[in-house]
Design an enzyme around this catalytic site. Structure first.
Site, mmCIF file in Angstrom:
data_model
loop_
_atom_site.group_PDB
_atom_site.id
_atom_site.type_symbol
_atom_site.label_atom_id
_atom_site.label_comp_id
_atom_site.label_asym_id
_atom_site.label_seq_id
_atom_site.Cartn_x
_atom_site.Cartn_y
_atom_site.Cartn_z
ATOM 1 N N ASP A 13 94.867 5.206 -26.231
ATOM 2 C CA ASP A 13 93.763 4.593 -25.466
ATOM 3 C C ASP A 13 92.824 5.628 -24.863
ATOM 4 O O ASP A 13 92.213 5.392 -23.815
ATOM 5 C CB ASP A 13 94.299 3.690 -24.336
ATOM 6 C CG ASP A 13 95.212 2.609 -24.850
ATOM 7 O OD1 ASP A 13 94.998 2.165 -25.979
ATOM 8 O OD2 ASP A 13 96.143 2.235 -24.122
ATOM 9 N N LYS A 16 89.430 7.219 -28.625
ATOM 10 C CA LYS A 16 89.255 7.919 -29.910
ATOM 11 C C LYS A 16 88.249 7.201 -30.801
ATOM 12 O O LYS A 16 87.506 7.846 -31.530
ATOM 13 C CB LYS A 16 90.600 8.012 -30.656
ATOM 14 C CG LYS A 16 91.638 8.873 -29.956
ATOM 15 C CD LYS A 16 92.928 8.920 -30.730
ATOM 16 C CE LYS A 16 93.680 7.627 -30.770
ATOM 17 N NZ LYS A 16 94.155 7.095 -29.477
ATOM 18 N N GLY A 40 94.248 0.072 -31.464
ATOM 19 C CA GLY A 40 93.069 -0.772 -31.276
ATOM 20 C C GLY A 40 91.886 0.156 -31.064
ATOM 21 O O GLY A 40 91.650 0.603 -29.951
ATOM 22 N N HIS A 41 91.204 0.494 -32.142
ATOM 23 C CA HIS A 41 90.090 1.445 -32.028
ATOM 24 C C HIS A 41 88.793 0.677 -31.819
ATOM 25 O O HIS A 41 88.364 -0.096 -32.662
ATOM 26 C CB HIS A 41 90.036 2.343 -33.276
ATOM 27 C CG HIS A 41 91.223 3.261 -33.343
ATOM 28 N ND1 HIS A 41 91.464 4.120 -34.380
ATOM 29 C CD2 HIS A 41 92.234 3.461 -32.462
ATOM 30 C CE1 HIS A 41 92.573 4.799 -34.132
ATOM 31 N NE2 HIS A 41 93.066 4.404 -32.991
ATOM 32 N N GLN A 224 97.232 6.145 -31.593
ATOM 33 C CA GLN A 224 98.112 6.445 -30.443
ATOM 34 C C GLN A 224 97.804 7.853 -29.896
ATOM 35 O O GLN A 224 96.692 8.310 -30.045
ATOM 36 C CB GLN A 224 99.596 6.308 -30.807
ATOM 37 C CG GLN A 224 100.058 4.862 -31.036
ATOM 38 C CD GLN A 224 99.749 4.334 -32.419
ATOM 39 O OE1 GLN A 224 100.004 4.996 -33.412
ATOM 40 N NE2 GLN A 224 99.196 3.155 -32.497
HETATM 41 P P1 IMP Z 1 104.955 0.245 -30.431
HETATM 42 O O1 IMP Z 1 104.142 1.302 -31.084
HETATM 43 O O2 IMP Z 1 104.335 -1.125 -30.493
HETATM 44 O O3 IMP Z 1 106.388 0.255 -30.888
HETATM 45 O O4 IMP Z 1 105.033 0.580 -28.847
HETATM 46 C C1 IMP Z 1 105.696 1.727 -28.353
HETATM 47 C C2 IMP Z 1 104.935 2.288 -27.153
HETATM 48 O O5 IMP Z 1 103.697 2.832 -27.591
HETATM 49 C C3 IMP Z 1 104.579 1.256 -26.095
HETATM 50 O O6 IMP Z 1 104.584 1.877 -24.827
HETATM 51 C C4 IMP Z 1 103.156 0.873 -26.445
HETATM 52 O O7 IMP Z 1 102.441 0.358 -25.350
HETATM 53 C C5 IMP Z 1 102.615 2.214 -26.893
HETATM 54 N N1 IMP Z 1 101.502 2.120 -27.843
HETATM 55 C C6 IMP Z 1 101.571 1.863 -29.166
HETATM 56 N N2 IMP Z 1 100.351 1.899 -29.714
HETATM 57 C C7 IMP Z 1 99.496 2.208 -28.739
HETATM 58 C C8 IMP Z 1 98.084 2.421 -28.705
HETATM 59 O O8 IMP Z 1 97.375 2.354 -29.707
HETATM 60 N N3 IMP Z 1 97.561 2.729 -27.482
HETATM 61 C C9 IMP Z 1 98.329 2.869 -26.369
HETATM 62 N N4 IMP Z 1 99.649 2.682 -26.364
HETATM 63 C C10 IMP Z 1 100.228 2.353 -27.537
#
Ligand code: IMP
Length: 425
Positions: A13, A16, A40-41, A224
């Protein structure tokens, strides 16, 4: 320098999407190497907000070819929705979207397992996005996952999917989610997706290597952030892939020496969604203020983001791990009305001052940030057109970030619009 990677330096977040959108103007190919629809870009064009979860957001630039690499986990339903968005906006994608035959498929049971495991783990839950990411990568590592290329062989696909479904049904029942899975509907929709995309499910590693050999400009779009990296992040509160620049090699099938520059993106403060350590997190009321100013709600799940001060210990860690050559600081304008800003320059851990994050998760409980305080600039920065238009206190804040993080700040973003990014030179 025409082969670039963009990575997040915090917990995702970082904004990017905006930086990728800008750098896509100088790219022929934009490729994603990891993650899935947990990302979520967000890109704001002419006041309209577009959020991409799977497709590289470089797709909004009609001259680009966009690659979903082998390291990505693909939910066909999400991809279909993004293609429909492009159709609805008159953006042509046929031949511009290339999908790796080796990218793994996220099935409905992955999403169900994600939610079921989280519920089961209760107080130890990760706070995942619930998009099935972890369970899809588990199947990949267990070597039972199905890949986009498998959709080309209905018999092979069906046999393996049915075997997986049998296992997952038993597991889901044990987890207390006893609903039978709708086998035939899942098989039919996946095969239909495979048919529709057949011409564009290719060996994207070969495509990328040939493009690089031909001198094409390639941008690798990270998802991420560093602190969510499976190996180097705040494990176990991480995602299941490698968002580091080093992950591009395996996630796209290109050699590591191909990347010429690494753009590290960080917010001017810090946010995190989901559970896990966050040393500079602000208490409720102050966090709420920053959340309101920065509209800090997840682009994928809508969850409120936890908010805190900039953490230069973690920023420097990200700069080193990614060997960042250029840094972009986003959302500087969010700090415009704060009279005082803080930056954590070190941690005190059980009485010892250190400039490195602790190795073990339980040690974060003993981390006390060592802060320095900076005066706020109390001036609107979103109207700035050039670096020199920024108030002196804001420039000093950026200079200090650069000094503490150990990488040059080349870009700063002062608003969501495409024209609200300033360049140092
Ligand atoms: P998962 O990737 O859905 O398994 O989530 C694992 C952790 O990564 C959690 O804390 C999510 O909130 C975080 N997370 C996964 N993708 C994103 C992203 O694109 N932005 C921010 N946090 C993310």
């Amino acid at each position: 320098m025409s082969v670039r990677a963009v990575v997040g330096l915090q917990w995702g977040d970082e904004g990017k999407g905006k930086i990728i959108d800008f750098l896509s103007t100088e790219a022929d190919v934009v490729a994603r190497s990891q993650g899935g629809p947990n990302a979520g870009h967000t890109v704001v064009v002419n006041g309209e907000t577009a959020v991409f979860h799977l497709l590289p957001c470089g797709i909004l630039h009609p001259h680009t070819t966009c690659v979903v690499g082998n390291g990505v986990v693909v939910d066909p339903a999400v991809l279909e929705a993004e293609l429909a968005y492009l159709d609805a906006h008159g953006i042509s994608w046929k031949g511009r979207v290339l999908l790796s035959h080796a990218a793994h498929v996220i099935f409905p049971y992955h999403r169900m397992l994600d939610l079921a495991w989280e519920k089961k783990r209760a107080a130890r839950s990760i706070g995942t996005t619930g998009r099935g990411i972890g369970p899809a990568y588990v199947d990949k590592v267990s070597r039972v996952g199905l890949r986009l290329g498998d959709l080309r062989n209905p018999g092979w696909f069906r046999e393996r999917l049915l075997a997986n479904i049998e296992e997952k049904e038993a597991l889901l029942e044990w987890l207390g989610f006893g609903e039978p899975l709708e086998h035939e509907a899942v098989i039919a929709s996946c095969l239909a997706f495979g048919d529709k995309m057949a011409s564009w499910i290719i060996d994207t590693s070969r495509y990328l290597n040939e493009a690089l050999d031909a001198g094409k400009r390639v941008l690798f779009e990270g998802a991420q952030g560093t602190l969510l990296d499976l190996d180097h992040g705040t494990y176990p509160y991480v995602t299941s892939s490698s968002p580091l620049a080093g992950g591009v090699g395996t996630g796209c099938g290109v050699g590591p020496t191909r990347i010429e520059s690494v753009f590290g993106v960080a917010k001017a403060y810090t946010t995190r969604v989901g559970n896990g350590p966050f040393p500079t997190e602000l208490p409720d009321l102050e966090a709420e203020r920053l959340r309101g100013l920065g509209e800090e709600f997840g682009a994928t799940t809508g969850r409120p983001r936890r908010c805190g001060w900039l953490d230069a210990v973690l920023l420097r860690y990200g700069v080193v791990l990614n060997q960042v050559t250029h840094m972009a600081i986003t959302k500087l304008d969010v700090l415009d009305t704060l009279p005082e800003l803080r930056i954590a320059t070190a941690y005190r851990v059980k009485g010892e001052v250190t400039r490195h994050p602790p190795m073990d998760p339980w040690m974060f409980e003993h981390v006390e940030p060592v802060y320095e305080t900076h005066p706020g600039w109390l001036t609107r920065t979103s109207g700035a057109k050039r670096w020199g238009d920024l108030p002196a206190a804001a420039r000093r804040y950026l200079d200090r970030i650069e000094e503490l993080a150990g990488a040059r700040v080349d870009m700063v973003s002062v608003g969501s619009g495409r024209d609200m990014t300033l360049h140092r030179d």
